[in-house]
Design a protein around this motif. Structure first.
Motif, mmCIF file in Angstrom:
data_model
loop_
_atom_site.group_PDB
_atom_site.id
_atom_site.type_symbol
_atom_site.label_atom_id
_atom_site.label_comp_id
_atom_site.label_asym_id
_atom_site.label_seq_id
_atom_site.Cartn_x
_atom_site.Cartn_y
_atom_site.Cartn_z
ATOM 1 N N ALA A 7 2.121 0.908 12.425
ATOM 2 C CA ALA A 7 3.008 1.906 11.820
ATOM 3 C C ALA A 7 4.466 1.620 12.157
ATOM 4 O O ALA A 7 5.348 1.793 11.306
ATOM 5 C CB ALA A 7 2.611 3.298 12.291
ATOM 6 N N ARG A 8 4.735 1.200 13.396
ATOM 7 C CA ARG A 8 6.118 0.893 13.770
ATOM 8 C C ARG A 8 6.637 -0.321 12.996
ATOM 9 O O ARG A 8 7.798 -0.358 12.583
ATOM 10 C CB ARG A 8 6.207 0.629 15.279
ATOM 11 C CG ARG A 8 6.061 1.858 16.140
ATOM 12 C CD ARG A 8 6.554 1.594 17.562
ATOM 13 N NE ARG A 8 5.812 0.521 18.206
ATOM 14 C CZ ARG A 8 4.706 0.686 18.909
ATOM 15 N NH1 ARG A 8 4.191 1.907 19.053
ATOM 16 N NH2 ARG A 8 4.102 -0.347 19.473
ATOM 17 N N VAL A 9 5.779 -1.309 12.797
ATOM 18 C CA VAL A 9 6.190 -2.495 12.037
ATOM 19 C C VAL A 9 6.506 -2.128 10.599
ATOM 20 O O VAL A 9 7.501 -2.570 10.018
ATOM 21 C CB VAL A 9 5.088 -3.575 12.098
ATOM 22 C CG1 VAL A 9 5.389 -4.705 11.116
ATOM 23 C CG2 VAL A 9 4.971 -4.132 13.506
ATOM 24 N N ARG A 10 5.665 -1.278 9.988
ATOM 25 C CA ARG A 10 5.857 -0.930 8.581
ATOM 26 C C ARG A 10 7.064 -0.030 8.365
ATOM 27 O O ARG A 10 7.655 -0.021 7.277
ATOM 28 C CB ARG A 10 4.601 -0.234 8.041
ATOM 29 C CG ARG A 10 3.375 -1.123 8.025
ATOM 30 C CD ARG A 10 2.158 -0.380 7.485
ATOM 31 N NE ARG A 10 2.113 -0.382 6.028
ATOM 32 C CZ ARG A 10 2.338 0.671 5.277
ATOM 33 N NH1 ARG A 10 2.651 1.828 5.862
ATOM 34 N NH2 ARG A 10 2.260 0.588 3.962
ATOM 35 N N SER A 11 7.446 0.737 9.360
ATOM 36 C CA SER A 11 8.525 1.714 9.191
ATOM 37 C C SER A 11 9.875 1.231 9.706
ATOM 38 O O SER A 11 10.872 1.932 9.542
ATOM 39 C CB SER A 11 8.157 3.022 9.908
ATOM 40 O OG SER A 11 7.984 2.787 11.306
ATOM 41 N N LEU B 243 0.827 -1.200 0.000
ATOM 42 C CA LEU B 243 0.000 0.000 0.000
ATOM 43 C C LEU B 243 0.861 1.249 0.000
ATOM 44 O O LEU B 243 1.930 1.293 0.624
ATOM 45 C CB LEU B 243 -0.910 0.010 1.231
ATOM 46 C CG LEU B 243 -1.915 -1.145 1.367
ATOM 47 C CD1 LEU B 243 -2.660 -1.029 2.686
ATOM 48 C CD2 LEU B 243 -2.891 -1.165 0.201
ATOM 49 N N THR B 244 0.387 2.263 -0.690
ATOM 50 C CA THR B 244 1.017 3.572 -0.584
ATOM 51 C C THR B 244 0.606 4.208 0.739
ATOM 52 O O THR B 244 -0.288 3.702 1.443
ATOM 53 C CB THR B 244 0.599 4.455 -1.765
ATOM 54 O OG1 THR B 244 -0.823 4.667 -1.699
ATOM 55 C CG2 THR B 244 0.959 3.786 -3.089
ATOM 56 N N GLU B 245 1.227 5.315 1.067
ATOM 57 C CA GLU B 245 0.889 5.981 2.326
ATOM 58 C C GLU B 245 -0.569 6.419 2.340
ATOM 59 O O GLU B 245 -1.254 6.308 3.364
ATOM 60 C CB GLU B 245 1.813 7.190 2.533
ATOM 61 C CG GLU B 245 3.231 6.813 2.913
ATOM 62 C CD GLU B 245 3.271 6.046 4.218
ATOM 63 O OE1 GLU B 245 2.525 6.412 5.157
ATOM 64 O OE2 GLU B 245 4.035 5.068 4.305
ATOM 65 N N LEU B 246 -1.062 6.918 1.210
ATOM 66 C CA LEU B 246 -2.462 7.338 1.137
ATOM 67 C C LEU B 246 -3.391 6.136 1.290
ATOM 68 O O LEU B 246 -4.388 6.198 2.036
ATOM 69 C CB LEU B 246 -2.716 8.054 -0.195
ATOM 70 C CG LEU B 246 -4.158 8.530 -0.433
ATOM 71 C CD1 LEU B 246 -4.580 9.516 0.656
ATOM 72 C CD2 LEU B 246 -4.287 9.175 -1.816
ATOM 73 N N GLN B 247 -3.058 5.049 0.600
ATOM 74 C CA GLN B 247 -3.881 3.836 0.721
ATOM 75 C C GLN B 247 -3.839 3.281 2.141
ATOM 76 O O GLN B 247 -4.845 2.770 2.651
ATOM 77 C CB GLN B 247 -3.402 2.786 -0.282
ATOM 78 C CG GLN B 247 -3.662 3.128 -1.728
ATOM 79 C CD GLN B 247 -3.011 2.146 -2.685
ATOM 80 O OE1 GLN B 247 -2.040 1.472 -2.330
ATOM 81 N NE2 GLN B 247 -3.536 2.080 -3.905
ATOM 82 N N PHE B 248 -2.674 3.398 2.792
ATOM 83 C CA PHE B 248 -2.550 2.896 4.161
ATOM 84 C C PHE B 248 -3.435 3.691 5.120
ATOM 85 O O PHE B 248 -4.120 3.113 5.976
ATOM 86 C CB PHE B 248 -1.092 2.963 4.596
ATOM 87 C CG PHE B 248 -0.857 2.583 6.020
ATOM 88 C CD1 PHE B 248 -1.137 1.304 6.485
ATOM 89 C CD2 PHE B 248 -0.384 3.528 6.923
ATOM 90 C CE1 PHE B 248 -0.933 0.960 7.808
ATOM 91 C CE2 PHE B 248 -0.168 3.181 8.259
ATOM 92 C CZ PHE B 248 -0.445 1.898 8.695
ATOM 93 N N GLN C 151 8.653 -10.946 11.323
ATOM 94 C CA GLN C 151 9.496 -10.659 12.488
ATOM 95 C C GLN C 151 9.106 -9.329 13.119
ATOM 96 O O GLN C 151 9.818 -8.335 13.070
ATOM 97 C CB GLN C 151 10.971 -10.678 12.103
ATOM 98 C CG GLN C 151 11.434 -11.968 11.470
ATOM 99 C CD GLN C 151 11.134 -13.176 12.338
ATOM 100 O OE1 GLN C 151 11.329 -13.140 13.557
ATOM 101 N NE2 GLN C 151 10.664 -14.248 11.735
ATOM 102 N N LEU C 152 7.948 -9.334 13.758
ATOM 103 C CA LEU C 152 7.350 -8.112 14.273
ATOM 104 C C LEU C 152 8.028 -7.640 15.546
ATOM 105 O O LEU C 152 8.869 -8.320 16.132
ATOM 106 C CB LEU C 152 5.858 -8.340 14.527
ATOM 107 C CG LEU C 152 5.068 -9.007 13.391
ATOM 108 C CD1 LEU C 152 3.606 -9.081 13.754
ATOM 109 C CD2 LEU C 152 5.270 -8.270 12.081
#
Length: 808
Positions: free
Chosen positions: A25-29, A2-7, A84-85
């Motif tokens: 958000a922490r997992v994705r970044s 997903l893009t940031e807008l889609q997220f 690996q969260l």
């Protein structure tokens, strides 16, 4: 991905709590919280490229997490997969029943169309074991799903759904099918029209994948696989493989799958039960004749004591429900007094002497005579008690013969001799022998009785090679072999496994090996688990196991190598030759010639009779592969397998100007430059076949680094490539010793040349450029006048660096 807008739209659509949003958000970044495989010992760590994510997804187990990654990649409901969260704190119950805090790291985070969820992936048998051992934390729901209550509670507080994905014991077929369909998605091919499919399936409701491709006149299976991916065709995911086209049956409608079994053959094996029949119901011919004679005498009207006893036996048999014939069968087996006449003290004393108090072998490891042992026994008894009566010599001899041969052999030769003399096991308890090709193979090593040249200078330097062989036990076919100068190791195992894949494109279902360190290594366990191959370790020090490979080794020595002019095997006739003409004096061969000769021996052997089989190994292998294509495990020599079968070398420093230096060569890949200034060393794996290739763990994926000779290596013939790998990598240390000796000889040569040189040495002067210009211009002064005021200096020569040939 997903893009940031889609997220942000995704978060708003599912109305998540702030804690859940922050965690996602922490997992994705952030990077994965840990590198898989850090503490792994037997499980397979995989890095799978995800088209959805545009990056690799790591998994710590091939059967579990890798299968889940493929399922999530194939599931259209999943839009993002994160591995690996970030760990969370859970409260779980320990063995004492007390609840305690622990840090817990879940496996995956899925962003699905119906909402996000955190996933813990485990094998089903592992979950069932946890339920049995810790029912306070693990439970099974009524719908068959499982729950890990501590993790569910921790993520529930954050507003995230937590599930346990229990992988079935054998999910292999479905996973392999999904993996092939995912790969086929990126292949460009046309789509089959609905009219084409309807027209073909009007002829027959069921087609094999192989026959359907022929009927549609397609060059490959890609078009059909895309129809399966679109759910326009159906097959049994759990029982059939699309990688085996002849055994994969397709239907147009899912409801027709239950009728497919009527159109394909099913291999069924029924293990016979143990049979135990009373001897009275199946008498010998002699016993049957005696019973028939009794019946005839009764029918003849004979009277007498014996006849009355026989009639009583018949009447008693009728009460037990047996016939007159069976009731009159003689019970000779039950006759005789089988009770021992020895006292308990005599038996225990005799047993103690034979197994503990005596020395059954003399100093030359030969049996003592029975008489000598009996005399020692009598002396032994008298030392215990003068009034004690020893047994007779006949009884002593029978007791000696009744001792288990393996116990006597152990006293003489240890455990190996004990195993060799042990009684055979019950055939009903033995493992069934392989009768289909690729069902079971054996891998073993042997030290060839020949010398191979690894460096040729003023005279050849030689070593004896180790040969590693993979033998099919059903057909006795040599599936693969490799040669090494070093003792058996993980490299030898990796080479023979790769060679099997390279030659046949498949691997066996089961591998039987001994308990050598190379076969008990974590590397070998991981390699066979990677292909879901069953590993069997045969008993240690047991000569009856591994006989098939030992027989092959013996054939090579006696039928081939002993016929060659130079060898170390013809020891029986060696005494008939002069010292300079003995075979071992000429037991030297080039590595190239040895490869070619062993290959020729394998080919010759594969077309000759073997045992009681009525066809040659090559014919049997071809027939089994045609009739039982499902037996072997298909395996391509792809990048994943190349990395998986490479041998770990540890971490090496990276020179970003030259690459990675391992032994005599430098390896480089332009991708290394992106980590300049970030990493000083990287994890490396060495390719066991190609000395000019290593694999480097960069980020979360393995990349290939090569030497400058990689293009030249690719132009060599197959045998020369194997020989170069043997000579470059495995004789490097030995060549270093030769080089060291040569350097020592060079010191002596230089010393000798120095002593012979003249004592006086000419001074070489360097004239400055200004004075040289004046002389050239001819300003009226001679060269000697010009030199009087010139600035001169001693000529400085450049340093010469001695460089090894193989440092390039």
């Amino acid at each position: 991905m997903l893009t940031e807008l889609q997220f942000h739209r995704y978060l708003e659509e599912h109305n998540l709590s702030q804690d859940a949003i922050d965690y996602i958000a922490r997992v994705r970044s952030s990077e994965p919280s840990r590198m898989v495989g850090t503490h792994a010992r037997t499980n397979i760590c995989s890095w799978t490229y995800s088209t959805k994510m545009g990056q690799t997804i790591s998994s710590e187990s091939r059967k579990g997490e890798k299968a889940f990654v493929l399922l999530a990649e194939y599931d259209d409901m999943v839009v993002e997969i994160w591995d690996q969260l970030e760990p969370v704190t859970i409260i779980k119950t320990i063995k004492t029943g007390r609840r305690q805090r622990y840090s817990y790291t879940p496996d995956f985070l899925l962003l699905k169309n119906d909402g996000p969820c955190v996933v813990e992936v485990k094998m089903e048998e592992e979950v069932l074991e946890k339920i049995q051992c810790n029912p306070s934390d693990w439970i099974k729901n009524s719908d068959g799903s499982y729950q890990h209550l501590p993790a569910k509670e921790a993520f529930g507080k954050a507003g995230l759904h937590f599930i346990v994905y229990a992988v079935p014991s054998s999910p292999g077929f479905k996973v392999l099918n999904i993996e092939n369909l995912i790969r086929n998605r990126s292949y460009e091919s046309r789509s089959l029209s609905t009219s084409e499919l309807d027209r073909v399936f009007d002829e027959s409701f069921c087609w094999s994948l192989y026959e359907l491709r022929k009927r549609l006149k397609l060059e490959c299976y890609s078009e059909i696989l895309k129809a399966i991916d679109r759910e326009e065709l159906f097959f049994d995911w759990d029982r059939q493989l699309i990688s085996e086209p002849k055994g994969c049956f397709l239907v147009r409608h899912k409801a027709h799958l239950e009728f497919v079994s009527d159109f394909k053959g099913v291999g069924v094996y029924e293990q016979s039960d143990s049979i135990s029949v009373n001897a009275a119901r199946c008498p010998t011919e002699k016993q049957a004749e005696a019973a028939i004679a009794k019946i005839e005498r009764i029918r003849s009207g004979e009277a007498g004591r014996s006849v009355r006893r026989w009639k009583a036996q018949i009447k008693e048999g009728e009460a037990r429900g047996v016939s007159a014939f069976e009731a009159l069968i003689p019970r000779w087996l039950y006759s005789g007094n089988r009770r021992t006449r020895l006292t308990h003290s005599q038996e225990s004393c005799l047993k103690k002497f034979l197994l503990e108090g005596s020395t059954l072998y003399d100093n030359e490891s030969r049996f003592k005579s029975t008489y000598r042992l009996y005399i020692e026994y009598r002396s032994y008894v008298k030392d215990i008690d003068q009034a004690f009566t020893p047994v007779s010599k006949k009884t002593f001899t029978k007791a000696l013969e009744r001792i288990a041969p393996e116990k006597l052999a152990k006293l003489k030769g240890g455990r190996r001799a004990e195993n060799a003399a042990s009684a055979p096991s019950n055939p009903l308890d033995r493992q069934l022998k392989a009768d289909i090709a690729w069902q079971r193979v054996a891998i073993d090593h042997f030290l060839a009785k020949i010398y191979l040249v690894y460096f040729d200078g003023d005279y050849p330097y030689v070593m004896r090679p180790w040969v590693t062989v993979m033998l099919d036990l059903a057909t006795s076919s040599v599936l693969a072999f490799c040669v090494s100068f070093k003792a058996p190791s993980r490299v030898s195992v990796a080479r023979v496994m790769r060679e099997c894949v390279r030659r046949h494109g498949k691997l066996p279902r089961e591998i039987i090996v001994d308990r050598g360190a190379d076969f008990r290594s974590v590397y070998f366990y991981a390699l066979v688990a990677h292909n879901m191959i069953e590993l069997v370790l045969r008993p240690a020090s047991h000569s009856r196991y591994g006989a098939e490979v030992e027989r092959l080794i013996g054939e090579f020595k006696t039928q081939w190598l002993s016929q060659r002019p130079g060898n170390l095997t013809d020891y029986k006739n060696a005494r008939s030759f002069d010292g300079e003409s003995k075979p071992d004096k000429f037991a030297v061969m080039s590595a190239y010639d040895f490869y070619c000769e062993f290959e020729r021996f394998v080919q010759w052997r594969s077309f000759n009779p073997r045992g009681i089989i009525s066809e040659s190994p090559a014919k049997a292998l071809a027939r089994h592969e045609k009739e039982f294509p499902f037996m072997a495990i298909p395996q391509e020599l792809n990048e994943e397998y190349m990395v998986a079968s490479s041998v770990d070398q540890g971490k090496y420093k990276v020179d970003y100007a030259r690459g990675i230096h391992i032994d005599p060569m430098w390896y480089y890949n332009p991708e290394l430059r992106q980590y300049q200034g970030q990493k000083k060393s990287l994890e490396c794996r060495k390719d066991p076949d190609n000395p000019h290739v290593i694999y480097v763990l960069v980020g979360r994926e393995w990349i290939q680094c090569q030497t400058s000779s990689i293009n030249r290596f690719s132009s060599l013939d197959p045998v020369s490539q194997r020989v170069e790998s043997l000579l470059v990598t495995e004789s490097y240390n030995d060549k270093k010793l030769i080089k060291q000796q040569a350097d020592e000889e060079l010191v002596g040569i230089l010393r000798e040349m120095t002593e012979k040189s003249e004592d006086r040495r000419s001074m070489i002067l360097e004239v400055s450029s200004d004075e040289s210009d004046k002389m050239d211009s001819g300003e009226g002064q001679s060269i000697f006048d010009a030199l009087k005021g010139a600035e001169v200096s001693q000529l400085a020569t450049e340093d010469w660096e001695v460089k090894h040939v193989w440092d390039d």
